[in-house]
Design a protein around this motif. Structure first.
Motif, PDB file in Angstrom:
ATOM      1  N   LEU A  38       0.814  -1.216   0.000  1.00 17.74           N
ATOM      2  CA  LEU A  38       0.000   0.000   0.000  1.00 17.74           C
ATOM      3  C   LEU A  38       0.848   1.267   0.000  1.00 17.74           C
ATOM      4  O   LEU A  38       0.438   2.297  -0.529  1.00 17.74           O
ATOM      5  CB  LEU A  38      -0.921  -0.026   1.225  1.00 17.74           C
ATOM      6  CG  LEU A  38      -1.883   1.126   1.478  1.00 17.74           C
ATOM      7  CD1 LEU A  38      -3.133   0.612   2.168  1.00 17.74           C
ATOM      8  CD2 LEU A  38      -1.228   2.188   2.357  1.00 17.74           C
ATOM      9  N   ARG A  68      -4.705   7.756   1.026  1.00 21.51           N
ATOM     10  CA  ARG A  68      -4.787   6.337   1.384  1.00 21.51           C
ATOM     11  C   ARG A  68      -4.665   6.108   2.894  1.00 21.51           C
ATOM     12  O   ARG A  68      -4.544   4.976   3.353  1.00 21.51           O
ATOM     13  CB  ARG A  68      -3.704   5.539   0.650  1.00 21.51           C
ATOM     14  CG  ARG A  68      -3.744   5.689  -0.857  1.00 21.51           C
ATOM     15  CD  ARG A  68      -2.928   4.625  -1.565  1.00 21.51           C
ATOM     16  NE  ARG A  68      -3.591   3.327  -1.529  1.00 21.51           N
ATOM     17  CZ  ARG A  68      -3.104   2.225  -2.107  1.00 21.51           C
ATOM     18  NH1 ARG A  68      -1.942   2.278  -2.761  1.00 21.51           N
ATOM     19  NH2 ARG A  68      -3.740   1.077  -2.041  1.00 21.51           N
ATOM     20  N   GLU A  88      -7.415   3.927   4.257  1.00 21.39           N
ATOM     21  CA  GLU A  88      -7.205   2.556   3.799  1.00 21.39           C
ATOM     22  C   GLU A  88      -6.131   1.871   4.640  1.00 21.39           C
ATOM     23  O   GLU A  88      -6.247   0.687   4.984  1.00 21.39           O
ATOM     24  CB  GLU A  88      -6.805   2.566   2.331  1.00 21.39           C
ATOM     25  CG  GLU A  88      -6.631   1.189   1.712  1.00 21.39           C
ATOM     26  CD  GLU A  88      -6.197   1.262   0.265  1.00 21.39           C
ATOM     27  OE1 GLU A  88      -5.869   0.182  -0.289  1.00 21.39           O
ATOM     28  OE2 GLU A  88      -6.164   2.367  -0.314  1.00 21.39           O
TER      29      GLU A  88
END
Length: 271
Positions: free
Chosen positions: A204, A237, A240
Motif C-alpha cells: 500500500l 490512502r 485505507e
C-alpha cells in the motif's frame, strides 16, 4: 547537512548559531508564516524563515554554548532533557509541514551563521528538490507488531539435593522443556505475522523502512516488538491504511499499533 559546532572554531561568549529545523520550497514562504514566532529550542530566539533562492529553511538563532559537543553529549545522557529538545524540534517541523512538503532535518543541525546555512541549501538544492517531490502529499506512519505477552507460569520447585533426573526431577525438566518449546513456537508465529503485516503494508505504501526493534516493552508485561517499521503513505490512502491494520489485527489475533501521521523523517535520505 548536520554540521555540529567544532571545538576548534572559537565562538565569542554569548554568540549565536543557526539551527535548521526543516527545508521547504521558497514559494511556500508566505504559507509557512505560522511557524514564525514559535519558541523552538530552549533559550533561543523565535523561529524564523531563511530564504535562499528557490528554497526556504525554517531556522532559529540559538546560543552556541548550548550546542557544543561536550554539552550535547551530556544532554544525550539525560532522557528527560533530550526528550524536551526532541519535542521542541518536532513541534517546529510539524508546523512547517502543515501546508505542504517540508524536509525535516536531524535534531541539532547547526551552522555558524545564516550565510553558511544558505550556502548549504544552495549546494544541496537539487537533492532537496528531489526529496520534496518524493514526499509531497505523503506522510509517515509507524507500525509496531508485538509478540504476545508471556503468560505467568507457576514456579515449580527444583528437586532438592541434586536428585537424579528421574521421578519428580524428570517431570520438572520435561515441563521446563515444554515451556521453552511453546515460547519458541510463539516467537516464530509472531515473526511470521510480522512478515505478513509488513508485506501487506508495503504493498500500500510508496516506500517503507524496517527500523530497529526495542526489545521488551516498558511495564514488565513481557511484550516485545517483532516489527518496528515506517511507511510513507499518500494522504488519500490514510483511511485505507488504518482499515488494513485493523483487519490484520483481527485476522492474526496480534496486537498491531499504528501511529501517525508524522513528518517523513524516515524517508528524507541523506541530505
Amino acid at each position: 547537512m548536520t554540521h555540529p559546532i567544532s571545538r576548534e572554531q572559537d565562538q565569542a561568549p554569548g554568540a549565536g548559531v543557526t539551527y535548521v529545523f526543516a527545508v521547504c520550497r521558497g514559494t511556500r514562504a508566505t504559507n509557512t508564516a505560522d511557524v514564525t514566532g514559535l519558541a523552538g529550542m530552549p533559550g533561543g530566539a523565535t523561529v524564523r524563515l531563511l530564504p535562499s533562492g528557490p528554497l526556504t529553511a525554517v531556522v532559529q538563532t540559538v546560543p552556541a554554548a548550548d550546542f557544543t559537543d561536550e554539552v550535547w553529549q551530556a544532554r544525550l545522557s539525560d532522557r528527560q532533557e533530550i526528550e524536551r529538545y526532541a519535542r521542541a524540534h518536532h513541534e517546529v517541523v510539524s508546523a512547517a509541514a502543515v501546508h505542504g512538503p517540508a524536509v525535516p532535518l536531524p535534531l541539532a543541525t547547526l551552522y555558524h551563521d545564516d550565510d553558511r546555512a544558505r550556502r548549504a541549501l544552495d549546494d544541496e538544492a537539487h537533492r532537496f528538490h528531489s526529496v520534496l517531490k518524493r514526499i509531497a502529499h505523503h506522510a509517515e506512519w509507524g507500525v509496531k507488531v508485538y509478540e504476545p505477552a508471556i503468560v505467568a507460569e507457576e514456579k515449580e520447585p527444583v528437586p532438592a539435593g541434586g536428585a537424579p533426573a528421574s521421578g519428580a526431577g524428570l517431570a520438572y525438566l520435561n515441563r521446563k522443556r515444554g515451556l521453552q518449546e511453546r515460547r519458541e513456537r510463539r516467537r516464530e508465529q509472531a515473526l511470521s505475522v510480522a512478515e505478513t503485516v509488513d508485506a501487506e503494508l508495503r504493498d500500500l505504501a510508496a516506500a517503507s523502512r524496517r527500523l530497529r526493534t526495542h526489545g521488551a516493552v516498558p511495564g514488565g508485561d513481557g511484550r516485545v516488538h517483532v516489527l518496528n517499521a515506517a511507511y510513507l503513505v499518500a494522504e488519500q490512502r490514510a483511511d485505507e491504511l488504518a482499515e488494513r491494520v485493523r483487519r490484520l489485527g483481527e485476522r492474526t489475533g496480534t496486537r498491531i499499533e499504528l501511529t501517525g501521521p508524522w513528518a517523513p523523517y524516515s524517508f528524507v535520505g541523506e541530505v
